[in-house]
Design an enzyme around this catalytic site. Structure first.
Site, PDB file in Angstrom:
ATOM      1  CE  LYS A  76      -3.832   1.983   2.706  1.00  0.00           C
ATOM      2  NZ  LYS A  76      -4.752   1.729   3.843  1.00  0.00           N
ATOM      3  CB  SER A 151      -7.991   3.678   2.933  1.00  0.00           C
ATOM      4  OG  SER A 151      -7.169   3.055   3.914  1.00  0.00           O
ATOM      5  CB  SER A 175      -8.348   0.698   5.655  1.00  0.00           C
ATOM      6  OG  SER A 175      -9.102   1.870   5.544  1.00  0.00           O
TER       7      SER A 175
HETATM    8  N1  GLN Z   1     -13.307   4.268   6.605  1.00  0.00           N
HETATM    9  C1  GLN Z   1     -12.544   4.634   7.775  1.00  0.00           C
HETATM   10  C2  GLN Z   1     -12.092   6.062   7.650  1.00  0.00           C
HETATM   11  O1  GLN Z   1     -12.355   6.639   6.667  1.00  0.00           O
HETATM   12  C3  GLN Z   1     -11.386   3.716   7.986  1.00  0.00           C
HETATM   13  C4  GLN Z   1     -10.227   3.983   7.137  1.00  0.00           C
HETATM   14  C5  GLN Z   1      -9.026   3.184   7.510  1.00  0.00           C
HETATM   15  O2  GLN Z   1      -9.137   2.145   8.172  1.00  0.00           O
HETATM   16  N2  GLN Z   1      -7.860   3.694   7.132  1.00  0.00           N
HETATM   17  O3  GLN Z   1     -11.486   6.611   8.507  1.00  0.00           O
END
Ligand code: GLN
EC number: 6.3.5.7
Length: 483
Positions: A76, A151, A175
């Site tokens: 990532k 994400s 994410s």
């Molecule tokens: N959807 C969550 C957020 O927007 C989690 C994102 C994540 O785990 N990086 O913060």
């Protein structure tokens, strides 16, 4: 060749059926051919990959072995990679070449992995759809009109489309698990402190945790083995021995106590997903597990608490991107304030700006007690609920997401609608617990995930349950048409 799992690749390499160099070339060609449909990569690292593949082949020729030696993966794009662009999905870091490798990247490289590239992601890991990336949205290989989740959406789409067997992700509020669910993968968020955060660009430091995305629990065990462990460079890393995750995959589930929280099956859950979750419960019962209804009474407070704490930490972490110390710098600033304002205004996208504003507000004098402190108290209540539940059960099971993957753009005008999709995943981050999502069936041709949560440092138990489930089901073997 592209259908092989990490475990199959390790066997093939050991038996000299193919070389890491051949496999790497095959996958790079496949990425070149198919990724334009998906947009799952921000950067490809062909030269590095071929160099690492040749080195791995040479190590094997010298008698070395190891499940990750010569295994192609991707990171990532928020893991720092030395000399390679590390953008975090943001214009702010579009030209940032990290001066060092994240601990996870260095550990996996030492184990012999081959880095094919850096995967697309929501900007600074903020999102659940991979639509906030500066590099454009990622498409879900199961239906190109739908989001892959976020994400870590680039990692998920690439692995689901068989462009590579596994990839790293990070999970602040879901994410890893949520994109795994939406693309038919297995994804694991480890216990907070299990995997080093050093060199992971911080979103919300008390919640962020790196982990594996792969097609099977067996492969997650292999990749986690290479990622986990104490790191003196990360003050929140925990000095606990790392067990052999592959060795515990075959434990019996006889007598395993599985708790199913009654709050999980409320109005917000798609009834078709509820049915698939009940089917997975029945499957585990057949394997000897004992099911118990439990309660997590403070669950309804998790989203509001998370969406105060995560933005608060983000507003602090992202203050370093000011066009002076780090990040994009605007043209011809007229003074220092103009430099800050325009650099940050141009460098950050709308979701990141929204979170910085919410976070700075929640931390400001007069509001700190009302919002931030209250959210921290809720966080403790949520943790206490889990501690009470784990006195009665060994695993907690439920849906990973309330809905399957939505259409690209469907939630763009309403950020809160997207935040609600995190309802089942964020509690594990608030409590620091490990969680895993695995394939559990399909709704309208789109994958659905079942989530398992375990007590601290019981990643081995999660992988064991998931592996046994996968030996008896075939959801995880389904392949999206066209890939
Ligand atoms: N959807 C969550 C957020 O927007 C989690 C994102 C994540 O785990 N990086 O913060």
């Amino acid at each position: 060749m592209h259908h092989m799992t990490l475990a199959e690749i390790a066997r093939g390499l050991a038996e000299k059926k193919f070389s890491s160099e051949e496999l790497t070339k095959t996958l790079l060609a496949r990425i070149a051919l198919l990724d334009p449909q998906l947009n799952s990569f921000i950067s490809l690292t062909e030269d590095l990959a071929l160099q690492q593949a040749k080195a791995a082949d040479a190590r094997r020729a010298n008698g070395e072995s190891g499940a990750l030696l010569g295994a192609p993966i991707a990171h990532k794009d928020l893991f720092c990679t030395q000399g390679i662009r590390t953008s975090c999905g943001s214009k702010m870091l579009d030209n940032f070449k990290a001066p060092y490798d994240a601990t996870v990247v260095a550990k996996l490289a030492a184990a012999g992995t081959v880095t094919l590239g850096k995967t697309n992601m929501d900007e600074f890991a903020m999102g659940s759809a991979n639509e906030s990336s500066y590099y454009g949205p990622v498409k879900n290989p199961w239906n190109l009109e739908h989001v892959p989740g976020g994400s870590s959406g680039g990692s998920a789409a690439a692995v689901a489309a068989r462009l590579l067997p596994a990839a790293t992700g990070t999970d602040t509020g879901g994410s890893i698990r949520q994109p795994a669910a939406l693309t038919n993968l297995t994804g694991l968020k480890p216990t907070y402190g299990r995997v080093s955060r050093w060199g992971m660009i911080a979103y919300a430091s008390s919640l962020d945790q790196g982990g594996p995305l792969a097609r099977t629990a067996e492969d997650c065990a292999i990749l986690l083995q290479g990622m986990a462990g104490f790191d003196p460079n990360d003050s929140t890393s925990i000095d606990e021995p790392v067990p052999d995750y592959s060795a515990s995959l075959n434990g019996s589930l006889q007598g395993l106590r599985i708790g199913v929280p009654k709050e999980y099956f409320s109005a917000g859950l798609d009834p078709r997903i509820a049915e698939l979750i009940h089917n997975s419960v029945k499957e585990l019962e057949k394997l000897g597990a004992v099911i118990k209804e439990i309660s997590l009474p403070n669950m309804q407070h998790a989203i509001p608490a998370y969406y105060v704490i995560a933005p608060a930490e983000a507003s602090s972490n992202l203050s370093r991107f000011d066009g002076v110390r780090f990040g994009h710098r605007c043209e011809n600033p007229k003074d220092l304030i103009d430099l800050y304002k325009r650099s940050r205004g141009e460098g950050f996208g709308p979701e990141v700006q929204r979170r910085i504003m919410v976070g700075a507000y929640a931390l400001s004098a007069g509001y700190y007690d009302a919002y931030y402190l209250k959210a921290q108290k809720i966080r403790r209540l949520i943790k206490n609920d889990f501690m009470a539940a784990f006195k009665e059960v060994d695993i907690i099971l439920g849906p990973t997401t309330p809905n399957p993957a939505w259409k690209l753009g469907a939630k763009n005008s309403d950020p809160v609608a997207a935040y609600l999709e995190d309802v089942y995943t964020i509690t594990a981050n608030l409590a620091g617990l490990p969680g895993l999502s695995m394939p559990a069936g399909f709704v309208d041709g789109l994958p659905v995930g079942v989530q398992l949560l375990a007590p601290y440092f019981q990643e081995g138990r999660l992988l064991n349950v998931a592996h046994q489930y996968q030996l008896n089901t075939d959801w995880h073997t389904r392949t999206p048409t066209g890939f």
